[in-house]
Design a protein around this motif. Structure first.
Motif, PDB file in Angstrom:
ATOM      1  N   ASP A  61       0.826  -1.212   0.000  1.00 35.58           N
ATOM      2  CA  ASP A  61       0.000   0.000   0.000  1.00 35.58           C
ATOM      3  C   ASP A  61       0.863   1.267   0.000  1.00 35.58           C
ATOM      4  O   ASP A  61       0.483   2.283  -0.595  1.00 35.58           O
ATOM      5  CB  ASP A  61      -0.921   0.012   1.208  1.00 35.58           C
ATOM      6  N   SER A  62       2.013   1.191   0.638  1.00 35.23           N
ATOM      7  CA  SER A  62       2.864   2.370   0.779  1.00 35.23           C
ATOM      8  C   SER A  62       3.457   2.847  -0.543  1.00 35.23           C
ATOM      9  O   SER A  62       3.893   3.993  -0.650  1.00 35.23           O
ATOM     10  CB  SER A  62       3.994   2.087   1.770  1.00 35.23           C
ATOM     11  N   VAL A  63       3.481   1.973  -1.549  1.00 33.46           N
ATOM     12  CA  VAL A  63       4.082   2.353  -2.833  1.00 33.46           C
ATOM     13  C   VAL A  63       3.092   2.299  -3.978  1.00 33.46           C
ATOM     14  O   VAL A  63       3.428   2.697  -5.106  1.00 33.46           O
ATOM     15  CB  VAL A  63       5.297   1.461  -3.158  1.00 33.46           C
ATOM     16  N   LYS A  64       1.893   1.817  -3.728  1.00 32.06           N
ATOM     17  CA  LYS A  64       0.902   1.664  -4.783  1.00 32.06           C
ATOM     18  C   LYS A  64       0.625   3.007  -5.455  1.00 32.06           C
ATOM     19  O   LYS A  64       0.435   4.024  -4.784  1.00 32.06           O
ATOM     20  CB  LYS A  64      -0.382   1.074  -4.198  1.00 32.06           C
ATOM     21  N   GLY A  65       0.642   3.007  -6.765  1.00 36.13           N
ATOM     22  CA  GLY A  65       0.417   4.231  -7.523  1.00 36.13           C
ATOM     23  C   GLY A  65       1.678   5.021  -7.787  1.00 36.13           C
ATOM     24  O   GLY A  65       1.674   5.940  -8.612  1.00 36.13           O
ATOM     25  N   ARG A  66       2.765   4.692  -7.103  1.00 33.68           N
ATOM     26  CA  ARG A  66       4.035   5.404  -7.297  1.00 33.68           C
ATOM     27  C   ARG A  66       5.109   4.507  -7.917  1.00 33.68           C
ATOM     28  O   ARG A  66       5.954   4.990  -8.668  1.00 33.68           O
ATOM     29  CB  ARG A  66       4.549   5.953  -5.967  1.00 33.68           C
ATOM     30  N   PHE A  67       5.080   3.221  -7.583  1.00 31.95           N
ATOM     31  CA  PHE A  67       6.088   2.281  -8.058  1.00 31.95           C
ATOM     32  C   PHE A  67       5.454   1.331  -9.076  1.00 31.95           C
ATOM     33  O   PHE A  67       4.279   0.944  -8.932  1.00 31.95           O
ATOM     34  CB  PHE A  67       6.652   1.448  -6.916  1.00 31.95           C
ATOM     35  N   THR A  68       6.251   0.915 -10.050  1.00 31.79           N
ATOM     36  CA  THR A  68       5.765  -0.010 -11.071  1.00 31.79           C
ATOM     37  C   THR A  68       6.841  -1.030 -11.406  1.00 31.79           C
ATOM     38  O   THR A  68       7.983  -0.667 -11.698  1.00 31.79           O
ATOM     39  CB  THR A  68       5.385   0.732 -12.364  1.00 31.79           C
ATOM     40  N   ILE A  69       6.459  -2.298 -11.353  1.00 31.98           N
ATOM     41  CA  ILE A  69       7.351  -3.375 -11.795  1.00 31.98           C
ATOM     42  C   ILE A  69       7.182  -3.567 -13.296  1.00 31.98           C
ATOM     43  O   ILE A  69       6.055  -3.522 -13.810  1.00 31.98           O
ATOM     44  CB  ILE A  69       7.002  -4.694 -11.080  1.00 31.98           C
ATOM     45  N   SER A  70       8.294  -3.810 -13.965  1.00 31.75           N
ATOM     46  CA  SER A  70       8.235  -4.208 -15.367  1.00 31.75           C
ATOM     47  C   SER A  70       9.323  -5.241 -15.619  1.00 31.75           C
ATOM     48  O   SER A  70      10.132  -5.528 -14.728  1.00 31.75           O
ATOM     49  CB  SER A  70       8.410  -3.001 -16.299  1.00 31.75           C
ATOM     50  N   ARG A  71       9.336  -5.796 -16.816  1.00 30.42           N
ATOM     51  CA  ARG A  71      10.314  -6.833 -17.107  1.00 30.42           C
ATOM     52  C   ARG A  71      10.764  -6.756 -18.545  1.00 30.42           C
ATOM     53  O   ARG A  71      10.102  -6.148 -19.393  1.00 30.42           O
ATOM     54  CB  ARG A  71       9.718  -8.212 -16.849  1.00 30.42           C
ATOM     55  N   ASP A  72      11.880  -7.394 -18.803  1.00 29.47           N
ATOM     56  CA  ASP A  72      12.387  -7.566 -20.159  1.00 29.47           C
ATOM     57  C   ASP A  72      12.735  -9.043 -20.302  1.00 29.47           C
ATOM     58  O   ASP A  72      13.747  -9.496 -19.779  1.00 29.47           O
ATOM     59  CB  ASP A  72      13.614  -6.668 -20.374  1.00 29.47           C
ATOM     60  N   ASN A  73      11.866  -9.770 -20.975  1.00 34.09           N
ATOM     61  CA  ASN A  73      12.085 -11.212 -21.108  1.00 34.09           C
ATOM     62  C   ASN A  73      13.395 -11.530 -21.816  1.00 34.09           C
ATOM     63  O   ASN A  73      14.118 -12.450 -21.439  1.00 34.09           O
ATOM     64  CB  ASN A  73      10.926 -11.855 -21.867  1.00 34.09           C
ATOM     65  N   ALA A  74      13.674 -10.766 -22.837  1.00 32.52           N
ATOM     66  CA  ALA A  74      14.877 -11.030 -23.621  1.00 32.52           C
ATOM     67  C   ALA A  74      16.136 -10.842 -22.782  1.00 32.52           C
ATOM     68  O   ALA A  74      17.128 -11.560 -22.962  1.00 32.52           O
ATOM     69  CB  ALA A  74      14.909 -10.116 -24.843  1.00 32.52           C
ATOM     70  N   ASN A  76      16.107 -11.099 -19.497  1.00 36.97           N
ATOM     71  CA  ASN A  76      15.945 -11.825 -18.233  1.00 36.97           C
ATOM     72  C   ASN A  76      16.136 -10.869 -17.057  1.00 36.97           C
ATOM     73  O   ASN A  76      16.917 -11.146 -16.130  1.00 36.97           O
ATOM     74  CB  ASN A  76      16.936 -12.998 -18.147  1.00 36.97           C
ATOM     75  N   ALA A  77      15.443  -9.755 -17.127  1.00 39.05           N
ATOM     76  CA  ALA A  77      15.637  -8.699 -16.137  1.00 39.05           C
ATOM     77  C   ALA A  77      14.297  -8.135 -15.682  1.00 39.05           C
ATOM     78  O   ALA A  77      13.293  -8.213 -16.385  1.00 39.05           O
ATOM     79  CB  ALA A  77      16.487  -7.577 -16.723  1.00 39.05           C
ATOM     80  N   MET A  78      14.334  -7.571 -14.510  1.00 34.43           N
ATOM     81  CA  MET A  78      13.166  -6.948 -13.905  1.00 34.43           C
ATOM     82  C   MET A  78      13.533  -5.534 -13.494  1.00 34.43           C
ATOM     83  O   MET A  78      14.701  -5.258 -13.175  1.00 34.43           O
ATOM     84  CB  MET A  78      12.728  -7.761 -12.672  1.00 34.43           C
ATOM     85  N   TYR A  79      12.555  -4.664 -13.480  1.00 35.45           N
ATOM     86  CA  TYR A  79      12.810  -3.276 -13.139  1.00 35.45           C
ATOM     87  C   TYR A  79      11.774  -2.791 -12.121  1.00 35.45           C
ATOM     88  O   TYR A  79      10.676  -3.318 -12.034  1.00 35.45           O
ATOM     89  CB  TYR A  79      12.734  -2.398 -14.389  1.00 35.45           C
ATOM     90  N   LEU A  80      12.151  -1.769 -11.378  1.00 44.00           N
ATOM     91  CA  LEU A  80      11.225  -1.108 -10.464  1.00 44.00           C
ATOM     92  C   LEU A  80      11.309   0.386 -10.739  1.00 44.00           C
ATOM     93  O   LEU A  80      12.307   1.020 -10.372  1.00 44.00           O
ATOM     94  CB  LEU A  80      11.548  -1.413  -9.002  1.00 44.00           C
ATOM     95  N   GLN A  81      10.307   0.912 -11.389  1.00 46.27           N
ATOM     96  CA  GLN A  81      10.224   2.338 -11.639  1.00 46.27           C
ATOM     97  C   GLN A  81       9.612   2.993 -10.410  1.00 46.27           C
ATOM     98  O   GLN A  81       8.488   2.645 -10.019  1.00 46.27           O
ATOM     99  CB  GLN A  81       9.366   2.630 -12.879  1.00 46.27           C
ATOM    100  N   MET A  82      10.340   3.914  -9.825  1.00 47.99           N
ATOM    101  CA  MET A  82       9.891   4.571  -8.599  1.00 47.99           C
ATOM    102  C   MET A  82       9.704   6.054  -8.863  1.00 47.99           C
ATOM    103  O   MET A  82      10.668   6.757  -9.195  1.00 47.99           O
ATOM    104  CB  MET A  82      10.914   4.360  -7.475  1.00 47.99           C
TER     105      MET A  82
END
Length: 121
Positions: A61-74, A76-82
């Motif tokens: 709840d503390s980050v909802k609406g501000r942080f976003t997870i995304s990924r790049d399958n090619a 093999n990576a994950m990201y956290l946009q803050m």
């Protein structure tokens, strides 16, 4: 799975950062991926997670609406946009992988080394 987190830094309140988690050794398709954070003197807390197969996401709840997870399958990576960072977001951020859908850090099998995020007021 070996995980490498990066992208932390110093930012002013209201600013943005993007964290990266690069995986090697295995494809992430079998795992639930998550971000945790730990501030000085506090326990490690759940931030966000994603199911790699359908990328269903869930946020604290503390980050909802501000942080976003995304990924790049090619990659093999994950990201956290803050976005809209707050001083209370200051912590070491860790990426982790588990075979179960869980928010409990003890259930995660693989961890990155952590990257420091500092938000100044």
């Amino acid at each position: 799975v070996q995980l490498q987190a990066s992208g932390g830094g110093l930012v002013q309140a209201g600013g943005s950062l993007t964290l990266s988690c690069a995986a090697s050794g295995r494809t992430l398709s079998k795992y639930y991926m998550a971000w945790f954070r730990q501030a000085p003197g506090k326990e490690r807390e759940f931030v966000a997670r994603a199911n790699w197969i359908d990328f269903n996401t869930y946020y604290a709840d503390s980050v909802k609406g501000r942080f976003t997870i995304s990924r790049d399958n090619a990659e093999n990576a994950m990201y956290l946009q803050m976005n809209n960072l707050k001083p209370e977001d200051t912590a070491i951020y860790y990426c982790a992988a588990a075979l179960l859908q869980t928010m409990s850090p003890s259930m995660y099998d693989f961890w990155g080394q952590g990257t420091q995020v500092t938000v100044s007021s």
